[in-house]
Design a protein around this motif. Structure first.
Motif, PDB file in Angstrom:
ATOM      1  N   ILE A   1     -45.238   3.014  39.031  1.00  0.00           N
ATOM      2  CA  ILE A   1     -45.210   1.522  38.993  1.00  0.00           C
ATOM      3  C   ILE A   1     -44.183   1.183  40.155  1.00  0.00           C
ATOM      4  CG2 ILE A   1     -44.311  -0.419  37.702  1.00  0.00           C
ATOM      5  CD1 ILE A   1     -45.161   1.210  35.378  1.00  0.00           C
ATOM      6  N   ARG A   2     -44.817   0.115  40.824  1.00  0.00           N
ATOM      7  CA  ARG A   2     -43.967  -0.507  41.974  1.00  0.00           C
ATOM      8  C   ARG A   2     -44.334  -1.881  42.119  1.00  0.00           C
ATOM      9  NH1 ARG A   2     -47.655  -1.758  45.674  1.00  0.00           N
ATOM     10  NH2 ARG A   2     -49.430  -0.655  45.979  1.00  0.00           N
TER      11      ARG A   2
ATOM     12  N   ARG B   1     -42.114 -10.818  40.386  1.00  0.00           N
ATOM     13  CA  ARG B   1     -42.532 -10.681  39.200  1.00  0.00           C
ATOM     14  C   ARG B   1     -44.018 -10.215  39.008  1.00  0.00           C
ATOM     15  NH1 ARG B   1     -39.990 -16.527  37.490  1.00  0.00           N
ATOM     16  NH2 ARG B   1     -37.626 -15.763  37.476  1.00  0.00           N
ATOM     17  N   ALA B   2     -44.291  -9.326  39.910  1.00  0.00           N
ATOM     18  CA  ALA B   2     -45.595  -8.822  39.808  1.00  0.00           C
ATOM     19  C   ALA B   2     -45.498  -7.365  40.219  1.00  0.00           C
ATOM     20  CB  ALA B   2     -46.547  -9.467  41.054  1.00  0.00           C
ATOM     21  N   TRP B   3     -46.204  -6.578  39.332  1.00  0.00           N
ATOM     22  CA  TRP B   3     -46.100  -4.962  39.515  1.00  0.00           C
ATOM     23  C   TRP B   3     -47.675  -4.415  39.545  1.00  0.00           C
ATOM     24  CZ3 TRP B   3     -42.843  -7.949  36.614  1.00  0.00           C
ATOM     25  CH2 TRP B   3     -41.554  -7.972  36.976  1.00  0.00           C
ATOM     26  N   VAL B   4     -47.583  -3.294  39.950  1.00  0.00           N
ATOM     27  CA  VAL B   4     -48.795  -2.379  39.943  1.00  0.00           C
ATOM     28  C   VAL B   4     -48.466  -0.994  39.501  1.00  0.00           C
ATOM     29  CG1 VAL B   4     -50.072  -3.855  41.670  1.00  0.00           C
ATOM     30  CG2 VAL B   4     -48.822  -1.685  42.409  1.00  0.00           C
ATOM     31  N   SER B   5     -49.510  -0.446  38.853  1.00  0.00           N
ATOM     32  CA  SER B   5     -49.562   0.763  38.532  1.00  0.00           C
ATOM     33  C   SER B   5     -50.532   1.550  39.390  1.00  0.00           C
ATOM     34  CB  SER B   5     -49.796   1.188  36.931  1.00  0.00           C
ATOM     35  OG  SER B   5     -49.998   2.623  36.678  1.00  0.00           O
TER      36      SER B   5
ATOM     37  N   ASP C   1     -43.850  -1.874  29.369  1.00  0.00           N
ATOM     38  CA  ASP C   1     -42.468  -1.011  29.086  1.00  0.00           C
ATOM     39  C   ASP C   1     -41.682  -1.451  30.401  1.00  0.00           C
ATOM     40  OD1 ASP C   1     -43.172  -0.114  26.648  1.00  0.00           O
ATOM     41  OD2 ASP C   1     -43.524   1.720  27.222  1.00  0.00           O
ATOM     42  N   HIS C   2     -42.239  -1.314  31.571  1.00  0.00           N
ATOM     43  CA  HIS C   2     -41.387  -1.656  32.873  1.00  0.00           C
ATOM     44  C   HIS C   2     -41.091  -3.067  32.710  1.00  0.00           C
ATOM     45  CE1 HIS C   2     -40.207  -1.221  37.235  1.00  0.00           C
ATOM     46  NE2 HIS C   2     -40.895  -2.463  37.297  1.00  0.00           N
ATOM     47  N   LEU C   3     -41.816  -3.905  32.191  1.00  0.00           N
ATOM     48  CA  LEU C   3     -41.268  -5.285  32.010  1.00  0.00           C
ATOM     49  C   LEU C   3     -40.219  -5.203  31.138  1.00  0.00           C
ATOM     50  CD1 LEU C   3     -41.608  -8.267  33.032  1.00  0.00           C
ATOM     51  CD2 LEU C   3     -43.268  -8.652  31.093  1.00  0.00           C
ATOM     52  N   GLY C   4     -40.076  -4.533  30.037  1.00  0.00           N
ATOM     53  CA  GLY C   4     -39.209  -4.735  29.200  1.00  0.00           C
ATOM     54  C   GLY C   4     -37.976  -4.068  29.732  1.00  0.00           C
ATOM     55  N   HIS C   5     -37.945  -3.055  30.561  1.00  0.00           N
ATOM     56  CA  HIS C   5     -36.637  -2.694  31.322  1.00  0.00           C
ATOM     57  C   HIS C   5     -36.254  -3.962  32.046  1.00  0.00           C
ATOM     58  CE1 HIS C   5     -36.729   1.448  29.966  1.00  0.00           C
ATOM     59  NE2 HIS C   5     -38.064   1.555  30.292  1.00  0.00           N
ATOM     60  N   TRP C   6     -37.055  -4.428  32.909  1.00  0.00           N
ATOM     61  CA  TRP C   6     -36.695  -5.534  33.870  1.00  0.00           C
ATOM     62  C   TRP C   6     -36.309  -6.694  33.162  1.00  0.00           C
ATOM     63  CZ3 TRP C   6     -38.211 -10.743  34.124  1.00  0.00           C
ATOM     64  CH2 TRP C   6     -37.912 -11.112  35.383  1.00  0.00           C
ATOM     65  N   ALA C   7     -36.919  -7.058  31.927  1.00  0.00           N
ATOM     66  CA  ALA C   7     -36.108  -7.788  30.914  1.00  0.00           C
ATOM     67  C   ALA C   7     -34.782  -7.717  30.736  1.00  0.00           C
ATOM     68  CB  ALA C   7     -37.106  -8.508  29.958  1.00  0.00           C
ATOM     69  N   SER C   8     -34.716  -6.350  30.004  1.00  0.00           N
ATOM     70  CA  SER C   8     -33.285  -6.005  29.776  1.00  0.00           C
ATOM     71  C   SER C   8     -32.385  -6.293  30.658  1.00  0.00           C
ATOM     72  CB  SER C   8     -33.388  -4.688  29.073  1.00  0.00           C
ATOM     73  OG  SER C   8     -32.119  -4.179  28.756  1.00  0.00           O
ATOM     74  N   SER C   9     -32.481  -5.773  31.930  1.00  0.00           N
ATOM     75  CA  SER C   9     -31.589  -5.953  33.292  1.00  0.00           C
ATOM     76  C   SER C   9     -31.491  -7.227  33.505  1.00  0.00           C
ATOM     77  CB  SER C   9     -32.395  -5.103  34.319  1.00  0.00           C
ATOM     78  OG  SER C   9     -33.327  -5.889  34.954  1.00  0.00           O
ATOM     79  N   HIS C  10     -32.222  -8.148  33.134  1.00  0.00           N
ATOM     80  CA  HIS C  10     -32.047  -9.661  33.661  1.00  0.00           C
ATOM     81  C   HIS C  10     -31.482 -10.365  32.248  1.00  0.00           C
ATOM     82  CE1 HIS C  10     -34.275  -8.616  36.806  1.00  0.00           C
ATOM     83  NE2 HIS C  10     -33.845  -9.733  37.434  1.00  0.00           N
TER      84      HIS C  10
END
Length: 166
Positions: free
Chosen positions: A2-3, A51-55, A95-104
């Motif tokens: 994911i990037r 706020r855009a990610w790709v797998s 799940d990646h967004l969940g980590h991002w949300a937590s860090s924010h």
């Protein structure tokens, strides 16, 4: 892997969205399949805000766009190319967004989706999302979707709490 999405990904994201949308024909919703993919301006808006990610495996197989609504990370779009379905790419992006949300320091992820389409609300329930009433900015989100032709009677708002460190 994911990037963050980049402008070089935009043609692939549009292609992927068209391919993913074809599944709506199978559930009697051809009008959804016929929606245009996100415009270059829309994709630029999300990438410019981080706020855009790709797998990506050999090619980009899925993508996620997020915005902030009512102090939560809101999934604006998540799509997987049909040839990559079943590999967990969408779940990994969420799940990646969940980590991002937590860090924010956002307390939850939210989304709007179709209530009865198997890869929509039933799928998100399996990922821990629960149905919530449309309040605040989610009311505006549902109204915006209605203006684009999405029947609000078929839509549902959902939320999943974000744990610190998740």
């Amino acid at each position: 892997m994911i990037r963050p999405a980049t402008p070089a990904d935009f043609p692939r994201l549009q292609q992927l969205e068209v391919a993913a949308g074809q599944a709506f024909r199978e559930v009697g919703m051809p009008e959804i399949a016929d929606h245009d993919p996100p415009s270059l301006e829309t994709l630029t808006h999300f990438t410019d805000r981080g706020r855009a990610w790709v797998s990506e495996e050999d090619v980009v197989g899925a993508y996620l766009l997020a915005k902030v609504l009512d102090g939560c990370a809101h999934i604006a779009q998540v799509s997987t190319d049909p040839q990559f379905r079943g590999r967990g790419l969408g779940r990994a992006l969420i799940d990646h967004l969940g980590h991002w949300a937590s860090s924010h320091h956002f307390p939850a992820l939210t989304l709007t989706t179709f209530r009865d389409v198997p890869w929509n609300a039933p799928y998100y329930r399996r990922l821990g999302f629960v149905e919530v009433p449309a309040t605040g900015a989610l009311v505006d989100e549902v109204a915006k979707e209605a203006s684009l032709g999405l029947d609000p009677r078929l839509r549902v708002c959902m939320r999943r709490a974000v744990s610190p460190g998740r």
